[in-house]
Design a protein around this motif. Structure first.
Motif, PDB file in Angstrom:
ATOM      1  N   GLY A  61       0.844  -1.194   0.000  1.00 34.30           N
ATOM      2  CA  GLY A  61       0.000   0.000   0.000  1.00 34.30           C
ATOM      3  C   GLY A  61       0.876   1.239   0.000  1.00 34.30           C
ATOM      4  N   ILE A  62       0.387   2.289  -0.638  1.00 40.59           N
ATOM      5  CA  ILE A  62       1.118   3.562  -0.698  1.00 40.59           C
ATOM      6  C   ILE A  62       0.159   4.681  -0.300  1.00 40.59           C
ATOM      7  CG2 ILE A  62       2.379   5.183  -2.195  1.00 40.59           C
ATOM      8  CD1 ILE A  62       2.962   2.753  -4.061  1.00 40.59           C
ATOM      9  N   ALA A  63       0.648   5.631   0.503  1.00 45.22           N
ATOM     10  CA  ALA A  63      -0.191   6.766   0.911  1.00 45.22           C
ATOM     11  C   ALA A  63       0.700   7.971   1.147  1.00 45.22           C
ATOM     12  CB  ALA A  63      -0.963   6.403   2.182  1.00 45.22           C
ATOM     13  N   SER A  64       0.064   9.106   1.394  1.00 47.44           N
ATOM     14  CA  SER A  64       0.840  10.338   1.592  1.00 47.44           C
ATOM     15  C   SER A  64       0.169  11.249   2.612  1.00 47.44           C
ATOM     16  CB  SER A  64       0.984  11.079   0.261  1.00 47.44           C
ATOM     17  OG  SER A  64      -0.289  11.489  -0.208  1.00 47.44           O
ATOM     18  N   ALA A  65       0.913  12.266   3.013  1.00 50.01           N
ATOM     19  CA  ALA A  65       0.355  13.368   3.809  1.00 50.01           C
ATOM     20  C   ALA A  65       0.778  14.641   3.077  1.00 50.01           C
ATOM     21  CB  ALA A  65       0.905  13.353   5.227  1.00 50.01           C
ATOM     22  N   SER A  66      -0.152  15.534   2.875  1.00 51.69           N
ATOM     23  CA  SER A  66       0.047  16.704   2.016  1.00 51.69           C
ATOM     24  C   SER A  66       0.948  17.767   2.648  1.00 51.69           C
ATOM     25  CB  SER A  66      -1.308  17.341   1.704  1.00 51.69           C
ATOM     26  OG  SER A  66      -1.831  17.918   2.903  1.00 51.69           O
ATOM     27  N   ALA A  82       1.300   9.329   7.251  1.00 48.73           N
ATOM     28  CA  ALA A  82       1.423   8.690   5.936  1.00 48.73           C
ATOM     29  C   ALA A  82       1.685   7.183   6.090  1.00 48.73           C
ATOM     30  CB  ALA A  82       2.550   9.345   5.136  1.00 48.73           C
ATOM     31  N   MET A  83       2.504   6.808   7.093  1.00 46.35           N
ATOM     32  CA  MET A  83       2.785   5.390   7.344  1.00 46.35           C
ATOM     33  C   MET A  83       1.524   4.641   7.778  1.00 46.35           C
ATOM     34  SD  MET A  83       6.448   5.393   9.312  1.00 46.35           S
ATOM     35  CE  MET A  83       7.906   6.152   8.631  1.00 46.35           C
ATOM     36  N   GLN A  84       0.755   5.257   8.677  1.00 44.95           N
ATOM     37  CA  GLN A  84      -0.506   4.632   9.116  1.00 44.95           C
ATOM     38  C   GLN A  84      -1.453   4.464   7.927  1.00 44.95           C
ATOM     39  OE1 GLN A  84      -1.267   7.642  12.105  1.00 44.95           O
ATOM     40  NE2 GLN A  84      -0.939   6.193  13.781  1.00 44.95           N
ATOM     41  N   ARG A  85      -1.522   5.485   7.094  1.00 46.63           N
ATOM     42  CA  ARG A  85      -2.401   5.429   5.907  1.00 46.63           C
ATOM     43  C   ARG A  85      -1.935   4.351   4.925  1.00 46.63           C
ATOM     44  NH1 ARG A  85      -2.863  11.984   4.920  1.00 46.63           N
ATOM     45  NH2 ARG A  85      -4.595  12.346   6.358  1.00 46.63           N
ATOM     46  N   ALA A  86      -0.606   4.210   4.769  1.00 51.73           N
ATOM     47  CA  ALA A  86      -0.075   3.199   3.846  1.00 51.73           C
ATOM     48  C   ALA A  86      -0.441   1.797   4.325  1.00 51.73           C
ATOM     49  CB  ALA A  86       1.440   3.346   3.723  1.00 51.73           C
ATOM     50  N   TYR A  87      -0.300   1.560   5.639  1.00 50.31           N
ATOM     51  CA  TYR A  87      -0.664   0.249   6.183  1.00 50.31           C
ATOM     52  C   TYR A  87      -2.151  -0.017   5.968  1.00 50.31           C
ATOM     53  CZ  TYR A  87      -1.257  -3.826   9.061  1.00 50.31           C
ATOM     54  OH  TYR A  87      -1.584  -5.113   9.480  1.00 50.31           O
ATOM     55  N   GLN A  88      -2.969   1.003   6.249  1.00 52.68           N
ATOM     56  CA  GLN A  88      -4.422   0.862   6.093  1.00 52.68           C
ATOM     57  C   GLN A  88      -4.797   0.613   4.633  1.00 52.68           C
ATOM     58  OE1 GLN A  88      -6.327   0.636   8.953  1.00 52.68           O
ATOM     59  NE2 GLN A  88      -7.722  -0.202   7.427  1.00 52.68           N
ATOM     60  N   ALA A  89      -4.140   1.326   3.720  1.00 56.51           N
ATOM     61  CA  ALA A  89      -4.399   1.146   2.277  1.00 56.51           C
ATOM     62  C   ALA A  89      -4.081  -0.286   1.863  1.00 56.51           C
ATOM     63  CB  ALA A  89      -3.553   2.140   1.467  1.00 56.51           C
TER      64      ALA A  89
END
Length: 195
Positions: A61-66, A82-89
């Motif tokens: 999973g890949i995610a970001s924080a703006s 961003a790390m929490q979002r990547a895991y969730q994604a």
């Protein structure tokens, strides 16, 4: 069954753009040759490994924080987000959860499962290396989009880092909505413009 997820981020130092993170669970029966800290690989090698990781890994999973989130909560907290979002994604996309998370660096985000920080993990743990490659290639791709949006800044060359070229263009053309206003060179420029 022991399931290890590696997490890493890319883009804490640049003056512009989001900070990216990736989470990866590798498939032990489909090993990937050449995994290493993304900073030690050529762009071409990173790009080819990113394709391989996406096709061979059990989950990713890949995610970001703006830039705006970075300015609001600071870069460390934005990286953790961003790390929490990547895991969730990853979990949402593949329906797979880890029994242990390993994060590059000396701090970990909050997770509801065991998590440890590994200093230089992107060189030591294959899962973290894979995550560092996905985070870096995703961030670089986003900077190419910024380059198309703001061609006069040279984002394709400096990727948002505070190079001489970037600082010179910032001074010449001013601050974009994608610049991190809490970072010293940008903050300084805004205060001069206000005066």
């Amino acid at each position: 069954m022991h399931v290890l997820c590696g997490i890493d981020e890319a883009g804490r130092g640049p003056l512009a753009g989001a900070v990216y993170a990736a989470a990866v669970i590798l498939n032990p029966s489909r090993p990937i040759k050449g995994l290493a800290d993304s900073k030690k690989l050529s762009e071409a090698k990173r790009d080819s490994l990113a394709i391989e990781i996406k096709s061979h890994a059990l989950a990713w999973g890949i995610a970001s924080a703006s830039a705006k989130e970075i300015d609001t909560i600071n870069i460390l907290q934005a990286s953790m987000l961003a790390m929490q979002r990547a895991y969730q994604a990853m979990a949402d996309q593949f329906g797979l959860h880890a029994t242990l998370i390993q994060v590059d660096g000396n701090r970990t985000p909050k997770f509801h499962l065991p998590c440890e920080a590994i200093v230089q993990g992107d060189s030591l743990v294959a899962e973290i290396s894979a995550a560092s490659i996905l985070a870096k290639t995703a961030r670089d791709a986003s900077l190419l989009e910024l380059d198309a949006q703001y061609p006069q800044y040279g984002f394709a060359q400096h990727k948002g880092y505070p190079t001489a070229l970037h600082l010179e263009r910032l001074e010449k053309y001013g601050v974009t909505p994608e610049h991190r206003r809490s970072y010293a060179p940008v903050k300084k420029l805004i205060s001069i413009m206000i005066e």
